[in-house]
Structures are given as C-alpha cells and as structure tokens.
Design a protein around this motif. Structure first.
Motif, PDB file in Angstrom:
ATOM      1  N   ALA A  32       3.464  -1.508  -4.655  1.00  0.00           N
ATOM      2  CA  ALA A  32       3.971  -2.805  -5.115  1.00  0.00           C
ATOM      3  C   ALA A  32       5.123  -2.692  -6.110  1.00  0.00           C
ATOM      4  N   ILE A  33       5.360  -1.502  -6.650  1.00  0.00           N
ATOM      5  CA  ILE A  33       6.422  -1.336  -7.655  1.00  0.00           C
ATOM      6  C   ILE A  33       7.742  -1.102  -6.936  1.00  0.00           C
ATOM      7  N   THR A  34       8.491  -2.179  -6.759  1.00  0.00           N
ATOM      8  CA  THR A  34       9.754  -2.136  -6.028  1.00  0.00           C
ATOM      9  C   THR A  34      10.934  -2.292  -6.995  1.00  0.00           C
ATOM     10  N   PRO A  35      12.136  -1.913  -6.566  1.00  0.00           N
ATOM     11  CA  PRO A  35      13.304  -2.092  -7.441  1.00  0.00           C
ATOM     12  C   PRO A  35      13.530  -3.559  -7.835  1.00  0.00           C
ATOM     13  N   THR A  36      13.291  -4.494  -6.932  1.00  0.00           N
ATOM     14  CA  THR A  36      13.488  -5.897  -7.305  1.00  0.00           C
ATOM     15  C   THR A  36      12.400  -6.369  -8.261  1.00  0.00           C
ATOM     16  N   LEU A  37      11.176  -5.864  -8.122  1.00  0.00           N
ATOM     17  CA  LEU A  37      10.108  -6.218  -9.054  1.00  0.00           C
ATOM     18  C   LEU A  37      10.445  -5.717 -10.459  1.00  0.00           C
ATOM     19  N   THR A  38      10.976  -4.512 -10.556  1.00  0.00           N
ATOM     20  CA  THR A  38      11.186  -3.891 -11.867  1.00  0.00           C
ATOM     21  C   THR A  38      12.518  -4.251 -12.523  1.00  0.00           C
ATOM     22  N   ARG A  39      13.296  -5.129 -11.919  1.00  0.00           N
ATOM     23  CA  ARG A  39      14.586  -5.460 -12.539  1.00  0.00           C
ATOM     24  C   ARG A  39      14.406  -6.054 -13.937  1.00  0.00           C
ATOM     25  N   PHE A  40      13.263  -6.692 -14.207  1.00  0.00           N
ATOM     26  CA  PHE A  40      12.987  -7.247 -15.528  1.00  0.00           C
ATOM     27  C   PHE A  40      11.912  -6.450 -16.267  1.00  0.00           C
ATOM     28  N   MET A  41      11.752  -5.179 -15.911  1.00  0.00           N
ATOM     29  CA  MET A  41      10.778  -4.323 -16.580  1.00  0.00           C
ATOM     30  C   MET A  41      11.520  -3.129 -17.160  1.00  0.00           C
ATOM     31  N   ASN A  42      10.929  -2.493 -18.166  1.00  0.00           N
ATOM     32  CA  ASN A  42      11.628  -1.383 -18.800  1.00  0.00           C
ATOM     33  C   ASN A  42      11.287  -0.046 -18.151  1.00  0.00           C
ATOM     34  N   GLN A 129      -4.216 -11.817 -34.698  1.00  0.00           N
ATOM     35  CA  GLN A 129      -3.516 -12.944 -35.332  1.00  0.00           C
ATOM     36  C   GLN A 129      -2.802 -13.748 -34.251  1.00  0.00           C
ATOM     37  N   TYR A 130      -2.140 -13.034 -33.356  1.00  0.00           N
ATOM     38  CA  TYR A 130      -1.455 -13.610 -32.198  1.00  0.00           C
ATOM     39  C   TYR A 130      -1.083 -12.453 -31.288  1.00  0.00           C
ATOM     40  N   PHE A 131      -0.599 -12.777 -30.098  1.00  0.00           N
ATOM     41  CA  PHE A 131      -0.129 -11.762 -29.156  1.00  0.00           C
ATOM     42  C   PHE A 131       1.393 -11.775 -29.119  1.00  0.00           C
ATOM     43  N   ILE A 132       1.960 -10.607 -28.919  1.00  0.00           N
ATOM     44  CA  ILE A 132       3.390 -10.476 -28.665  1.00  0.00           C
ATOM     45  C   ILE A 132       3.559 -10.430 -27.146  1.00  0.00           C
ATOM     46  N   TYR A 133       4.530 -11.185 -26.644  1.00  0.00           N
ATOM     47  CA  TYR A 133       4.779 -11.226 -25.199  1.00  0.00           C
ATOM     48  C   TYR A 133       6.294 -11.142 -25.000  1.00  0.00           C
ATOM     49  N   PRO A 134       6.828  -9.926 -24.832  1.00  0.00           N
ATOM     50  CA  PRO A 134       8.267  -9.786 -24.601  1.00  0.00           C
ATOM     51  C   PRO A 134       8.594 -10.057 -23.135  1.00  0.00           C
ATOM     52  N   VAL A 135       9.703 -10.722 -22.896  1.00  0.00           N
ATOM     53  CA  VAL A 135      10.083 -11.039 -21.522  1.00  0.00           C
ATOM     54  C   VAL A 135      11.609 -11.064 -21.413  1.00  0.00           C
ATOM     55  N   ALA A 136      12.112 -10.609 -20.271  1.00  0.00           N
ATOM     56  CA  ALA A 136      13.551 -10.659 -20.032  1.00  0.00           C
ATOM     57  C   ALA A 136      14.020 -12.105 -20.124  1.00  0.00           C
ATOM     58  N   GLU A 137      15.124 -12.291 -20.820  1.00  0.00           N
ATOM     59  CA  GLU A 137      15.649 -13.642 -21.020  1.00  0.00           C
ATOM     60  C   GLU A 137      15.840 -14.384 -19.692  1.00  0.00           C
ATOM     61  N   GLN A 138      16.255 -13.663 -18.650  1.00  0.00           N
ATOM     62  CA  GLN A 138      16.512 -14.281 -17.336  1.00  0.00           C
ATOM     63  C   GLN A 138      15.255 -14.454 -16.482  1.00  0.00           C
ATOM     64  N   ASN A 139      14.117 -13.973 -16.929  1.00  0.00           N
ATOM     65  CA  ASN A 139      12.895 -14.023 -16.119  1.00  0.00           C
ATOM     66  C   ASN A 139      12.164 -15.349 -16.368  1.00  0.00           C
ATOM     67  N   ARG A 157      14.845  -8.747 -28.415  1.00  0.00           N
ATOM     68  CA  ARG A 157      14.955  -7.295 -28.320  1.00  0.00           C
ATOM     69  C   ARG A 157      16.065  -6.988 -27.342  1.00  0.00           C
ATOM     70  N   GLU A 158      16.803  -5.950 -27.637  1.00  0.00           N
ATOM     71  CA  GLU A 158      17.783  -5.471 -26.666  1.00  0.00           C
ATOM     72  C   GLU A 158      17.140  -4.323 -25.922  1.00  0.00           C
ATOM     73  N   ASN A 159      17.273  -4.380 -24.626  1.00  0.00           N
ATOM     74  CA  ASN A 159      16.698  -3.381 -23.760  1.00  0.00           C
ATOM     75  C   ASN A 159      17.851  -2.754 -22.992  1.00  0.00           C
ATOM     76  N   ILE A 160      17.678  -1.577 -22.463  1.00  0.00           N
ATOM     77  CA  ILE A 160      18.752  -0.946 -21.685  1.00  0.00           C
ATOM     78  C   ILE A 160      19.118  -1.809 -20.479  1.00  0.00           C
ATOM     79  N   LYS A 161      18.133  -2.394 -19.823  1.00  0.00           N
ATOM     80  CA  LYS A 161      18.355  -3.136 -18.583  1.00  0.00           C
ATOM     81  C   LYS A 161      18.622  -4.620 -18.778  1.00  0.00           C
TER      82      LYS A 161
END
Length: 174
Positions: A32-42, A129-139, A157-161
């Motif tokens: 299930a781990i495809t290039p299109t799936l991982t475009r918003f993953m690090n 206290q709370y959860f952190i949930y980072p997500v790609a701005e475009q996702n 956060r700035e990510n490489i991708k």
C-alpha cells in the motif's frame, strides 16, 4: 501483560479491526505504500519487501516497550488492509498522532475513524495534555481529519518534501 507492552492492545471500531503492527502485516503494508501515497509523508516507499523489513523491524521493540503504538487497521468483515495509525512519544505530555489509508480506500472516513479510535485509546491510557498532529499544508483530507477532531493550528514545520502545519488536538474525554 506487562503494562507497557502494547502488543495485545485492540482499538476496534464498528467497521475496523485495529491492532498493533506485527510481522504478518508487513506484506499488506508494503503493497500500500506508493509514491503518490507518500507525497505528503516524510518517507519514500522502500524498493523491496526486504528493505521494508529494515524499517518495520525497528517498530517492534518500540511497541513492546510502550514507547510508540503502531496500529494496522483492517476491515472487520473481510480483514482487508485499510491503513495504519500511530502515536509517537506516548510517555510525553503531547504525543504525536499519525495516520494513512491505502489509496483505493480514500474518501470513506477511515482516516478519521482510525485517528479517533487511537486518540480515544491513548487519551484514556496516557492522559495527554493534547496531541500533536503534523500534516502537509496541501493535504486537505488529512487537515479535515484534524479539524473534525477539534484540532487547531499551533505551528509550522518545514520538511524536505513539503511545508507542514502542526495541529494540537484535544485529548478525548472518557
């Protein structure tokens, strides 16, 4: 069961069986781990199932030691692989949630369902206290998950991708 050993935890929902990752899940996850799936993953897809083993083999001690909860979600009826969800930094006051759903099942509410189930489980067990949930701005779909669970953007956060927005999601009251 050792209190920190998460290998026997279940956070099932009406539609899904959600259980800790095991070696038996590796093939379904890898497929299930495809290039299109991982475009918003690090991370990028591994080039082979054997290469993927070097990734998931590192998850097992973290699950056993109770440092992280890494879950696999499957359809309750057919046992078809749906996706993965996790909580990193379980022993911190602000653990980090993450989720992904296999592309053929996008748009059916599974990502929110997995995230909600895991957040409720972690809230009851660890009282963050709370959860952190980072997500790609475009996702946008993943951002909708965070917002539907009461998440508020509290940072970037700035990510490489991609550039990331960081939501804070409230713990789920039991």
């Amino acid at each position: 069961m050792n209190h920190s050993d998460l290998s026997q935890c279940r956070v099932n929902t009406d539609r899904l069986l959600i259980a800790p990752f095991t070696a038996a899940d590796a093939g379904d996850v890898y497929q299930a781990i495809t290039p299109t799936l991982t475009r918003f993953m690090n991370f990028e897809p591994e080039e082979s199932l054997a290469a993927f083993a070097s990734v998931w083999e590192n998850w097992l001690p973290l699950i056993r030691e109770g440092e992280e909860a890494i879950f696999v979600a499957r359809m309750r009826d057919s046992k078809q692989f749906v996706g993965m969800g996790g909580v990193h930094g379980l022993r911190t006051p602000t653990p980090e949630l993450g989720v992904w759903v296999k592309e053929s099942l996008h748009g059916q509410g599974y990502g929110r369902e997995i995230t909600l189930a895991i957040a409720a489980w972690a809230s009851a067990r660890y009282h963050p206290q709370y959860f952190i949930y980072p997500v790609a701005e475009q996702n946008t779909p993943s951002r909708r998950i965070a917002e539907s669970l009461g998440g508020i953007i509290k940072g970037r956060r700035e990510n490489i991708k991609y550039d990331c927005v960081v939501y804070h999601l409230p713990a789920i009251a039991g």
